[in-house]
Design a protein around this motif. Structure first.
Motif, mmCIF file in Angstrom:
data_model
loop_
_atom_site.group_PDB
_atom_site.id
_atom_site.type_symbol
_atom_site.label_atom_id
_atom_site.label_comp_id
_atom_site.label_asym_id
_atom_site.label_seq_id
_atom_site.Cartn_x
_atom_site.Cartn_y
_atom_site.Cartn_z
ATOM 1 N N ARG A 6 41.862 44.279 21.940
ATOM 2 C CA ARG A 6 42.678 43.492 20.830
ATOM 3 C C ARG A 6 41.601 42.966 19.951
ATOM 4 O O ARG A 6 40.606 42.956 20.164
ATOM 5 C CB ARG A 6 43.304 42.150 21.617
ATOM 6 C CG ARG A 6 42.326 41.169 22.120
ATOM 7 C CD ARG A 6 42.829 39.764 22.741
ATOM 8 N NE ARG A 6 41.877 39.048 23.296
ATOM 9 C CZ ARG A 6 41.136 38.336 22.733
ATOM 10 N NH1 ARG A 6 40.626 38.393 21.286
ATOM 11 N NH2 ARG A 6 40.184 37.571 23.500
ATOM 12 N N LYS A 7 42.096 42.537 18.776
ATOM 13 C CA LYS A 7 41.290 41.896 17.809
ATOM 14 C C LYS A 7 40.736 40.732 18.186
ATOM 15 O O LYS A 7 41.166 39.975 18.804
ATOM 16 C CB LYS A 7 42.043 41.748 16.438
ATOM 17 C CG LYS A 7 42.613 42.986 15.682
ATOM 18 C CD LYS A 7 43.415 42.699 14.506
ATOM 19 C CE LYS A 7 44.044 43.840 13.985
ATOM 20 N NZ LYS A 7 44.698 43.857 12.883
ATOM 21 N N ALA A 8 39.333 40.809 17.730
ATOM 22 C CA ALA A 8 38.379 39.373 18.079
ATOM 23 C C ALA A 8 38.755 38.167 17.183
ATOM 24 O O ALA A 8 39.186 38.586 15.955
ATOM 25 C CB ALA A 8 37.018 39.940 17.984
ATOM 26 N N ASN A 9 38.426 37.291 17.739
ATOM 27 C CA ASN A 9 38.656 35.762 16.980
ATOM 28 C C ASN A 9 37.314 35.594 16.590
ATOM 29 O O ASN A 9 36.252 35.512 17.224
ATOM 30 C CB ASN A 9 39.473 34.956 17.895
ATOM 31 C CG ASN A 9 40.648 35.371 18.206
ATOM 32 O OD1 ASN A 9 41.410 35.831 17.301
ATOM 33 N ND2 ASN A 9 41.071 35.175 19.377
ATOM 34 N N LEU A 10 37.309 34.667 15.543
ATOM 35 C CA LEU A 10 35.828 33.955 15.181
ATOM 36 C C LEU A 10 35.265 33.320 15.932
ATOM 37 O O LEU A 10 34.184 33.264 16.158
ATOM 38 C CB LEU A 10 36.144 33.148 13.761
ATOM 39 C CG LEU A 10 36.207 34.289 12.467
ATOM 40 C CD1 LEU A 10 36.645 33.144 11.207
ATOM 41 C CD2 LEU A 10 35.178 34.986 12.179
ATOM 42 N N SER A 11 36.108 32.554 16.834
ATOM 43 C CA SER A 11 35.717 31.514 17.968
ATOM 44 C C SER A 11 34.764 32.273 18.878
ATOM 45 O O SER A 11 34.160 31.821 19.705
ATOM 46 C CB SER A 11 36.645 30.655 18.629
ATOM 47 O OG SER A 11 37.756 31.666 18.967
ATOM 48 N N GLU A 12 34.944 33.728 18.900
ATOM 49 C CA GLU A 12 34.489 34.635 20.292
ATOM 50 C C GLU A 12 33.153 35.090 19.754
ATOM 51 O O GLU A 12 32.396 35.873 20.664
ATOM 52 C CB GLU A 12 35.452 35.730 20.360
ATOM 53 C CG GLU A 12 36.582 35.244 20.920
ATOM 54 C CD GLU A 12 37.914 36.122 21.323
ATOM 55 O OE1 GLU A 12 38.566 36.075 22.350
ATOM 56 O OE2 GLU A 12 37.962 37.093 20.616
ATOM 57 N N GLN A 46 30.736 38.601 12.392
ATOM 58 C CA GLN A 46 31.597 37.788 11.449
ATOM 59 C C GLN A 46 32.390 38.467 10.444
ATOM 60 O O GLN A 46 33.644 38.432 10.210
ATOM 61 C CB GLN A 46 30.853 36.588 10.818
ATOM 62 C CG GLN A 46 31.920 35.656 10.109
ATOM 63 C CD GLN A 46 31.117 34.515 9.723
ATOM 64 O OE1 GLN A 46 30.206 34.035 10.113
ATOM 65 N NE2 GLN A 46 31.627 33.786 8.507
ATOM 66 N N ILE A 49 35.180 40.704 12.229
ATOM 67 C CA ILE A 49 36.334 39.829 12.480
ATOM 68 C C ILE A 49 37.167 39.441 11.345
ATOM 69 O O ILE A 49 38.437 39.533 11.194
ATOM 70 C CB ILE A 49 35.893 38.688 13.422
ATOM 71 C CG1 ILE A 49 35.452 39.003 14.652
ATOM 72 C CG2 ILE A 49 37.094 37.803 13.762
ATOM 73 C CD1 ILE A 49 34.651 38.068 15.705
ATOM 74 N N GLU A 50 36.430 39.058 10.134
ATOM 75 C CA GLU A 50 37.274 38.684 9.050
ATOM 76 C C GLU A 50 37.927 39.820 8.092
ATOM 77 O O GLU A 50 38.961 39.520 7.682
ATOM 78 C CB GLU A 50 36.146 38.078 8.106
ATOM 79 C CG GLU A 50 35.635 36.549 8.338
ATOM 80 C CD GLU A 50 34.474 35.998 7.783
ATOM 81 O OE1 GLU A 50 33.963 36.925 6.735
ATOM 82 O OE2 GLU A 50 34.158 34.924 7.642
ATOM 83 N N GLU A 52 39.427 42.000 10.028
ATOM 84 C CA GLU A 52 40.160 42.433 11.108
ATOM 85 C C GLU A 52 39.878 43.792 11.808
ATOM 86 O O GLU A 52 40.623 44.486 12.100
ATOM 87 C CB GLU A 52 41.619 42.303 10.738
ATOM 88 C CG GLU A 52 41.992 40.779 10.365
ATOM 89 C CD GLU A 52 43.448 40.581 10.121
ATOM 90 O OE1 GLU A 52 44.308 41.780 10.251
ATOM 91 O OE2 GLU A 52 43.853 39.469 9.870
#
Length: 169
Positions: A6-12, A46, A49-50, A52
């Protein structure tokens, strides 16, 4: 095993960076100059993720792998010394890394299979990638999964081997 891709999140980012730092160290210990120039780094993750394009492989909500997956977005590939198999739309991936405690389980192949599924879901039938000439693990995976060597491309002053896999429509 029940993996999720899945797509990663900034918190990860901290978890992803930990995986990448250990992969960078492994490349160094293998005597490779790949990833020894300050790239990749947390800012690269970063940006992935930004945009996507950063993806994680997880098992039971634990991140065990990372890669960036892009569509038609690798300007250096237009300058290949050699010839691509196709000139159609393509998916490209970069920065494949597996968590140290999950090495040797074939998870890079799992990620590449998910990337194939991603490409097909977008009706794209070409996957392009590159790696260092001394990244024997990735070269072996490319061979096992049917990628064909197409030539060389250059990143940050270094030559990289370029590969393509054409998927069945």
């Amino acid at each position: 095993m029940s993996y999720q891709f899945r797509k990663a999140n900034l918190s990860e980012i901290p978890s992803i960076w930990d995986i990448l730092q250990k992969a960078i160290q492994r490349r160094k210990e293998d005597g490779s100059n790949q990833w020894q120039d300050g790239y990749p780094n947390p800012e690269v993750i970063q940006k992935d993720i930004e945009k996507e394009t950063g993806f994680v492989l997880t098992i039971e909500n634990q991140i065990i792998g990372y890669t960036a997956v892009l569509i038609n977005d690798e300007p250096e590939y237009a300058k290949i010394i050699g010839k691509w198999l196709t000139n159609e739309d393509f998916v490209v991936f970069h920065r494949v890394a597996i968590a140290e405690e999950h090495l040797g389980k074939g998870l890079s192949k799992v990620i590449l299979n998910y990337i194939e599924d991603f490409a097909l879901s977008k009706q794209i039938y070409s996957i392009k990638a590159d790696t260092n000439f001394d990244n024997f693990a990735m070269l072996s995976i490319f061979e096992k999964l049917g990628y064909q060597h197409c030539g060389e491309v250059y990143f940050r002053g270094g030559e990289r081997l370029a590969f393509e896999k054409v998927l069945n429509k």
